[in-house]
Scaffold this motif. Structure first.
Motif, PDB file in Angstrom:
ATOM      1  N   SER A 190       0.827  -1.274   0.038  1.00  0.00           N
ATOM      2  CA  SER A 190       0.034   0.286   0.098  1.00  0.00           C
ATOM      3  C   SER A 190       1.031   0.867  -0.222  1.00  0.00           C
ATOM      4  CB  SER A 190      -0.972  -0.118   1.175  1.00  0.00           C
ATOM      5  OG  SER A 190      -1.779   1.030   1.394  1.00  0.00           O
TER       6      SER A 190
ATOM      7  N   SER B 250       0.424   3.298   1.661  1.00  0.00           N
ATOM      8  CA  SER B 250       0.052   4.080   3.568  1.00  0.00           C
ATOM      9  C   SER B 250       0.442   3.130   3.615  1.00  0.00           C
ATOM     10  CB  SER B 250      -1.086   3.784   4.156  1.00  0.00           C
ATOM     11  OG  SER B 250      -1.903   2.832   3.753  1.00  0.00           O
TER      12      SER B 250
ATOM     13  N   ASP C  61      -0.537   0.783   5.921  1.00  0.00           N
ATOM     14  CA  ASP C  61      -1.603  -0.407   6.140  1.00  0.00           C
ATOM     15  C   ASP C  61      -1.942  -1.146   4.592  1.00  0.00           C
ATOM     16  OD1 ASP C  61      -3.570  -1.819   6.366  1.00  0.00           O
ATOM     17  OD2 ASP C  61      -4.636  -0.100   7.333  1.00  0.00           O
TER      18      ASP C  61
ATOM     19  N   LYS D  46      -3.564  -3.502   3.824  1.00  0.00           N
ATOM     20  CA  LYS D  46      -5.268  -3.545   3.540  1.00  0.00           C
ATOM     21  C   LYS D  46      -5.586  -2.469   2.872  1.00  0.00           C
ATOM     22  CE  LYS D  46      -5.774  -6.479   7.068  1.00  0.00           C
ATOM     23  NZ  LYS D  46      -7.092  -6.639   7.997  1.00  0.00           N
ATOM     24  N   LYS D  47      -4.897  -1.346   2.544  1.00  0.00           N
ATOM     25  CA  LYS D  47      -5.543  -0.173   1.963  1.00  0.00           C
ATOM     26  C   LYS D  47      -4.509   0.308   0.373  1.00  0.00           C
ATOM     27  CE  LYS D  47      -6.349   3.418   6.388  1.00  0.00           C
ATOM     28  NZ  LYS D  47      -5.739   4.567   6.140  1.00  0.00           N
TER      29      LYS D  47
ATOM     30  N   PRO E   7      -5.084   5.416  -1.868  1.00  0.00           N
ATOM     31  CA  PRO E   7      -5.392   6.033  -0.022  1.00  0.00           C
ATOM     32  C   PRO E   7      -4.905   7.744  -0.390  1.00  0.00           C
ATOM     33  CG  PRO E   7      -3.840   4.629  -0.030  1.00  0.00           C
ATOM     34  CD  PRO E   7      -3.910   4.371  -1.520  1.00  0.00           C
TER      35      PRO E   7
ATOM     36  N   PHE F  38      -4.397   9.645   5.037  1.00  0.00           N
ATOM     37  CA  PHE F  38      -4.040   8.957   5.925  1.00  0.00           C
ATOM     38  C   PHE F  38      -2.532   9.243   6.757  1.00  0.00           C
ATOM     39  CE2 PHE F  38      -2.062   7.479   2.013  1.00  0.00           C
ATOM     40  CZ  PHE F  38      -0.845   7.454   2.584  1.00  0.00           C
TER      41      PHE F  38
END
Length: 555
Positions: A491, A493, A495, A497-498, A502, A505
């Motif tokens: 990612s 980010s 995280d 999962k993002k 995104p 953040f």
């Protein structure tokens, strides 16, 4: 032919003697140290007096997904494509780590008909560079503990030793250990831990050193820990710089191999891009630039990690910025970034592709910030539809970026001819490189620029330990070094999962690791680990060695 595995294609190929490959770039047999018929190390004085004139092409990618991107495959195919155009080209790659080879990610020799060979050797022990680095690193660890056991005249605080042992395999059980148990003769008990070899400072030093003198200087500057009064202790103070350097006397020489199409390839150094700086060695790239007209190299994982570190950490040392940046993307991966599950990737889905394109767009815009021409390579899979390929090219065109389909897995260099022609044209453009940050910027300023301008985040939060370290580093004069971000590769980010692109953040920096030999500061973000673990079913489970010595299951 599409049913063949990568290793089967490589094993059926006819490869030529390494002396023939060396001759293609003007190297004589006396310029190389042969490791059998098909591998060699290039002696360091070679090409030292030749003027750098070659073009540099950096290959990077979108954020990786389980669908696959094939950055190394495209890098090799592009090099072969340039050779087919009559250009004098060399490919410059990193060496694979046994961690991913035996774990989940796989090797780093390309795939299909776009590979470097001998792929089995390169993906396994190769010329022993990884073992030399592991040995040198752990020799230093042993010397540190011996110094403490033998009286500790430097006053090293055993609670503040930051030098870890390493192993070139994923082993989560070694992340945090206690050593020196068993009585007085076994040493001084203390907490310790292991990193994977490719995340070690010695790997970074090997990849950033310009020559043996620079290698020794950097090794001497390594901070191994602190005294009780928080004064840093270096390898020079320990008096073992020479011992560590001599263990790397052969590892510092770049390795010469070839592609399936007999294009010369230099494979040297292998830092991970998520927890290290993700680029092959400066010596390898510089050698390639002096021997060829076009050097095609790659940086690990997505452009937010490997390419950013290549441009902000490696190029100031290399003294050469890329003439063109190639961003690799696949229809499959972009559909995953658009929310599609892996099981549904075989079906045409323009909506998911369009939605997932935001990830590629972000990387395109990021690379253009450096004022370097950008070209997109669409690594073609058999499931890609004509409609999807045209759609992606139109999306890129709307962002004023050319995108070319590269069918290199099936067709090798022939599948990259359009891409190669575009790269040649792109390299002829005159631009002035623009760095992301200035050397004088503080650590916080550098991180904020990376987070906001490259990742697309809005804020950086520092944990208690990181805040204390920022103050300490400023007092020690370390606050103007480049920053090497350790972050999830999946990612933009921190995280994993993002997916997609995104925004708004926060990046969480939990602590820093000073690497004064490498001359950068590592910022550990999120829950990223410097010693990975193996998956539930490691790739090792499918590997086999026949009674006659034939390897199978290695992809």
């Amino acid at each position: 032919m599409f049913s063949l595995k990568d290793i089967e294609i490589a094993q059926q190929a006819e490869i030529v003697k390494i002396t023939e490959i060396a001759a293609k770039v003007g190297l004589k047999p006396t310029d190389i140290d042969q490791y059998g018929d098909y591998k060699a190390k290039i002696k360091l004085p070679v090409a030292a007096n030749k003027k750098t004139k070659g073009k540099l092409i950096l290959v990077t990618a979108i954020n990786p997904t389980p669908a696959g991107e094939g950055k190394s495959t495209v890098t090799v195919g592009l090099g072969d494509g340039l050779s087919l155009l009559g250009k004098k080209a060399i490919i410059a790659l990193r060496e694979p780590s046994l961690g991913p080879v035996m774990g989940m990610k796989g090797g780093a020799t390309g795939g299909g008909y776009s590979q470097v060979v001998p792929m089995e050797d390169i993906n396994l022990h190769f010329t022993g560079d990884m073992h030399a680095l592991t040995t040198a690193n752990n020799t230093l660890a042993a010397l540190i503990d011996n110094h403490i056991y033998q009286g500790n005249t430097l006053g090293i605080d055993q609670r503040r030793i930051i030098w870890k042992r390493v192993l070139d395999i994923n082993d989560r059980a070694l992340r945090h250990v206690v050593i020196g148990l068993g009585g007085i003769s076994q040493g001084i008990p203390r907490e310790d831990g292991f990193d994977i070899t490719v995340a070690s400072e010695l790997m970074a030093i090997l990849c950033l050193a310009k020559d043996i003198a620079d290698l020794k200087r950097r090794i001497g500057n390594i901070v191994i820990g602190y005294t009780a009064t928080r004064e840093p202790v270096t390898v020079t103070q320990l008096g073992v710089t020479g011992a560590i350097a001599l263990l790397l006397k052969d590892a510092i020489k770049p390795n010469l191999v070839q592609t399936l199409a007999h294009t010369p390839a230099i494979v040297h150094g292998g830092p991970f891009a998520n927890i290290a700086h993700g680029c092959n060695s400066v010596i390898a790239t510089q050698t390639a630039l002096k021997l060829a007209d076009y050097t095609i190299t790659e940086a690990g994982f997505g452009a937010d990690l490997g390419a950013e570190k290549f441009l902000d950490i490696k190029t100031p040392v290399l003294g050469k910025t890329p003439d063109t940046i190639v961003i690799v993307a696949t229809i499959r991966a972009l559909k995953m970034h658009g929310g599609l599950k892996k099981d549904n990737l075989e079906q045409e889905n323009i909506e998911a592709l369009t939605k997932g394109y935001v990830n590629l767009r972000k990387h395109i815009n990021n690379m253009k910030q450096y004022n370097v021409p950008v070209v997109v390579a669409i690594n073609q899979f058999t499931s890609d539809t004509e409609n999807e390929l045209i759609t992606l090219q139109k999306l890129c065109a709307n962002d004023e970026t050319e995108a070319f389909v590269a069918n290199v897995w099936a067709n090798g260099g022939e599948g990259a001819l359009d891409l190669a022609k575009a790269v040649v044209s792109s390299c002829d453009k005159t631009t002035e490189f623009k760095p992301l940050y200035e050397v004088e910027d503080s650590i916080q300023t550098k991180i904020e620029k990376i987070v906001t301008d490259i990742y697309g985040g809005s804020k950086v939060e520092y944990g208690p330990k990181a805040k204390r370290q920022l103050k300490q580093f400023a007092e020690l004069g370390w606050d103007h070094l480049p920053v090497c971000m350790a972050k999830t590769q999946y990612s933009l980010s921190d995280d994993a999962k993002k997916l997609g692109a995104p925004s708004d953040f926060t990046i969480h920096v939990r602590e820093f690791v000073p690497k004064l030999g490498a001359q950068f500061i590592v910022a550990l973000t999120g829950n990223v680990l410097t010693m990975p673990g193996l998956p539930k079913t490691p790739a090792a489970n499918g590997m086999e060695l026949s009674d006659d010595g034939q390897i199978s299951g290695l992809y």
